[in-house]
Design a protein around this motif. Structure first.
Motif, mmCIF file in Angstrom:
data_model
loop_
_atom_site.group_PDB
_atom_site.id
_atom_site.type_symbol
_atom_site.label_atom_id
_atom_site.label_comp_id
_atom_site.label_asym_id
_atom_site.label_seq_id
_atom_site.Cartn_x
_atom_site.Cartn_y
_atom_site.Cartn_z
ATOM 1 N N ALA A 294 -1.030 14.331 12.218
ATOM 2 C CA ALA A 294 -1.531 13.806 10.952
ATOM 3 C C ALA A 294 -1.044 14.662 9.786
ATOM 4 O O ALA A 294 -1.175 15.898 9.822
ATOM 5 N N PRO A 295 -0.482 14.056 8.771
ATOM 6 C CA PRO A 295 -0.093 14.805 7.568
ATOM 7 C C PRO A 295 -1.300 15.469 6.927
ATOM 8 O O PRO A 295 -2.457 15.059 7.133
ATOM 9 N N ALA A 296 -1.038 16.492 6.127
ATOM 10 C CA ALA A 296 -2.128 17.247 5.505
ATOM 11 C C ALA A 296 -2.898 16.403 4.497
ATOM 12 O O ALA A 296 -4.117 16.550 4.357
ATOM 13 N N VAL A 297 -2.210 15.501 3.812
ATOM 14 C CA VAL A 297 -2.858 14.686 2.780
ATOM 15 C C VAL A 297 -3.186 13.314 3.346
ATOM 16 O O VAL A 297 -2.293 12.613 3.841
ATOM 17 N N PRO A 298 -4.455 12.921 3.338
ATOM 18 C CA PRO A 298 -4.835 11.603 3.883
ATOM 19 C C PRO A 298 -4.282 10.469 3.022
ATOM 20 O O PRO A 298 -3.965 10.658 1.840
ATOM 21 N N PRO A 299 -4.163 9.273 3.585
ATOM 22 C CA PRO A 299 -3.675 8.139 2.789
ATOM 23 C C PRO A 299 -4.722 7.678 1.783
ATOM 24 O O PRO A 299 -5.917 7.636 2.092
ATOM 25 N N ASP A 300 -4.259 7.358 0.600
ATOM 26 C CA ASP A 300 -5.123 6.764 -0.418
ATOM 27 C C ASP A 300 -5.011 5.249 -0.267
ATOM 28 O O ASP A 300 -4.000 4.657 -0.658
ATOM 29 N N CYS A 301 -6.035 4.641 0.278
ATOM 30 C CA CYS A 301 -5.961 3.205 0.589
ATOM 31 C C CYS A 301 -6.173 2.322 -0.632
ATOM 32 O O CYS A 301 -6.070 1.087 -0.529
ATOM 33 N N SER A 302 -6.486 2.906 -1.766
ATOM 34 C CA SER A 302 -6.619 2.115 -2.989
ATOM 35 C C SER A 302 -5.307 2.062 -3.768
ATOM 36 O O SER A 302 -5.139 1.220 -4.650
ATOM 37 N N LEU B 20 0.871 -1.185 0.000
ATOM 38 C CA LEU B 20 0.000 0.000 0.000
ATOM 39 C C LEU B 20 0.905 1.232 0.000
ATOM 40 O O LEU B 20 1.292 1.749 1.050
ATOM 41 N N SER B 21 1.249 1.655 -1.187
ATOM 42 C CA SER B 21 2.298 2.665 -1.368
ATOM 43 C C SER B 21 1.963 4.000 -0.702
ATOM 44 O O SER B 21 2.838 4.644 -0.098
ATOM 45 N N ASP B 22 0.711 4.448 -0.778
ATOM 46 C CA ASP B 22 0.400 5.752 -0.185
ATOM 47 C C ASP B 22 0.279 5.665 1.335
ATOM 48 O O ASP B 22 0.534 6.652 2.041
ATOM 49 N N LEU B 23 -0.068 4.486 1.842
ATOM 50 C CA LEU B 23 -0.056 4.306 3.293
ATOM 51 C C LEU B 23 1.372 4.403 3.814
ATOM 52 O O LEU B 23 1.614 4.992 4.888
ATOM 53 N N GLU B 24 2.325 3.877 3.070
ATOM 54 C CA GLU B 24 3.723 3.991 3.462
ATOM 55 C C GLU B 24 4.170 5.450 3.442
ATOM 56 O O GLU B 24 4.896 5.903 4.330
ATOM 57 N N ARG B 25 3.737 6.190 2.430
ATOM 58 C CA ARG B 25 4.063 7.621 2.370
ATOM 59 C C ARG B 25 3.499 8.335 3.584
ATOM 60 O O ARG B 25 4.199 9.122 4.250
ATOM 61 N N TRP B 26 2.236 8.074 3.910
ATOM 62 C CA TRP B 26 1.573 8.737 5.033
ATOM 63 C C TRP B 26 2.283 8.401 6.344
ATOM 64 O O TRP B 26 2.521 9.270 7.192
ATOM 65 N N SER B 27 2.638 7.144 6.535
ATOM 66 C CA SER B 27 3.292 6.712 7.774
ATOM 67 C C SER B 27 4.649 7.381 7.938
ATOM 68 O O SER B 27 5.022 7.782 9.058
ATOM 69 N N ALA B 28 5.395 7.499 6.836
ATOM 70 C CA ALA B 28 6.702 8.151 6.910
ATOM 71 C C ALA B 28 6.558 9.628 7.266
ATOM 72 O O ALA B 28 7.329 10.166 8.079
ATOM 73 N N GLU B 29 5.568 10.328 6.712
ATOM 74 C CA GLU B 29 5.346 11.742 7.027
ATOM 75 C C GLU B 29 4.893 11.919 8.474
ATOM 76 O O GLU B 29 5.344 12.837 9.181
ATOM 77 N N ALA B 30 3.998 11.038 8.943
ATOM 78 C CA ALA B 30 3.513 11.133 10.318
ATOM 79 C C ALA B 30 4.644 10.931 11.308
ATOM 80 O O ALA B 30 4.681 11.578 12.371
ATOM 81 N N LYS B 31 5.598 10.088 10.981
ATOM 82 C CA LYS B 31 6.747 9.864 11.860
ATOM 83 C C LYS B 31 7.594 11.123 11.963
ATOM 84 O O LYS B 31 8.056 11.485 13.064
ATOM 85 N N LEU B 32 7.789 11.809 10.850
ATOM 86 C CA LEU B 32 8.565 13.052 10.865
ATOM 87 C C LEU B 32 7.840 14.164 11.610
ATOM 88 O O LEU B 32 8.472 15.063 12.192
ATOM 89 N N LEU B 33 6.503 14.118 11.626
ATOM 90 C CA LEU B 33 5.693 15.143 12.291
ATOM 91 C C LEU B 33 5.391 14.785 13.744
ATOM 92 O O LEU B 33 4.548 15.443 14.376
ATOM 93 N N ASN B 34 6.089 13.747 14.253
ATOM 94 C CA ASN B 34 5.906 13.333 15.647
ATOM 95 C C ASN B 34 4.449 13.021 15.984
ATOM 96 O O ASN B 34 3.925 13.440 17.028
ATOM 97 N N GLY B 35 3.803 12.273 15.081
ATOM 98 C CA GLY B 35 2.456 11.815 15.358
ATOM 99 C C GLY B 35 1.359 12.735 14.897
ATOM 100 O O GLY B 35 0.183 12.383 14.997
#
Length: 294
Positions: A148-156, A131-146
């Protein structure tokens, strides 16, 4: 006409060997009179019943008993559900997931089998999902210390990750082909390199038979080595002998596990051929592979 008594008397006075020649015996010319011993007939040459080629392509789909999905679909669905939980919790957005055909295909593997007299190969392929966009979202959330990133994950959004395994038998060695790291691990002592009779000709004739895509197969009624009794229909292209990757199953359903984790695996033949040239590359070590043979 009176008989020529003088000639007859001369004939009777001759020895038997000369008599045959002088008195018209022996049936003809001098060649027939010579005693040539009969040419000995050579014994019949034993023909290896495993000579010739065979090819089989099947799909195998595994699902939990009474369910429309199997283990791989279940594992990936959990990841998709986690992704959608984030969409709901942080963005109040509806659920998404990859196309149904993509998700359903996780439970199916394709197997190709090749056989050519003293060489054989088996290749099985399938895929997993990232799930490529979930990985993107998780990496951004880690940098933001928990946060939520501005762009939600695209689960499709997803990427297919090919899964391929292979086995090759040739030159008295069985190789395990590891495509992920391009290695071929050889084994000269594998029991699959020698022929082991699974059933006698009489036992085979007593088995129920069926026809799959024009080819005859036999259904063992008692367990054979590595074969599920009553669930398999073994192709009769070669004898009922365990050798290299033989025998090959043309139909049937096998059951694994128990309780809620019971998996039913359904086999379907996609292509079957015999006596035709095979792709030589499928019966050779893949180029670039490092080979280890103890």
């Amino acid at each position: 006409m009176k008989p020529n008594t003088r000639a007859l008397g001369a004939c009777l006075a001759l020895p038997l060997s000369a008599l045959l020649l002088a008195c018209g015996g022996g049936g003809g010319g001098a060649d027939n009179g010579s005693a040539n011993p009969a040419t000995p007939v050579p014994p019949p040459v034993a023909v290896d019943p495993f000579q010739g080629t065979a090819y089989l392509k099947v799909s195998e789909t595994s699902r939990f008993k009474g369910k429309t999905y199997g283990m791989e679909r279940s594992i990936h669905q959990q990841l998709v559900d986690q992704c959608n939980a984030l969409r709901r919790a942080y963005y109040d957005l509806p659920a998404q997931q990859p196309d149904e055909a993509v998700m359903a295909g996780l439970d199916t593997q394709i197997t190709e089998r090749f056989f050519d007299t003293d060489k054989a190969a088996t290749y099985t392929s399938g895929y997993a999902l990232t799930l490529s966009d979930l990985e993107r979202w998780s990496a951004e959330a880690k940098l933001l210390n928990g946060v939520a990133p501005a762009v939600p994950p695209d689960c499709s959004a997803h990427s297919k990750v090919a899964i391929e395994t292979g086995w090759l038998w040739r030159d008295g060695v069985r190789y395990e082909l590891r495509f992920k790291d391009s290695k071929a691990l050889g084994n000269r002592s594998s029991s699959t390199l020698s022929k082991t009779t699974l059933a006698s000709d009489e036992q085979v004739r007593a088995m129920p038979s069926d026809t799959v895509m024009g080819e005859r197969c036999h259904k063992p009624q008692i367990p054979l080595e590595g074969i599920v009794a009553g669930e398999s229909c073994l192709w009769d292209r070669y004898p009922m002998v365990a050798y290299l990757n033989w025998p090959w199953n043309l139909s049937g359903k096998t059951t694994l596990g128990s309780g809620e984790q019971t998996l039913e695996r359904q086999l379907q033949v996609l292509a079957i051929e015999q006596g035709k040239p095979l792709n030589a590359a499928k019966l050779a070590l893949p180029p670039g592979f490092s080979v280890t043979t103890p």
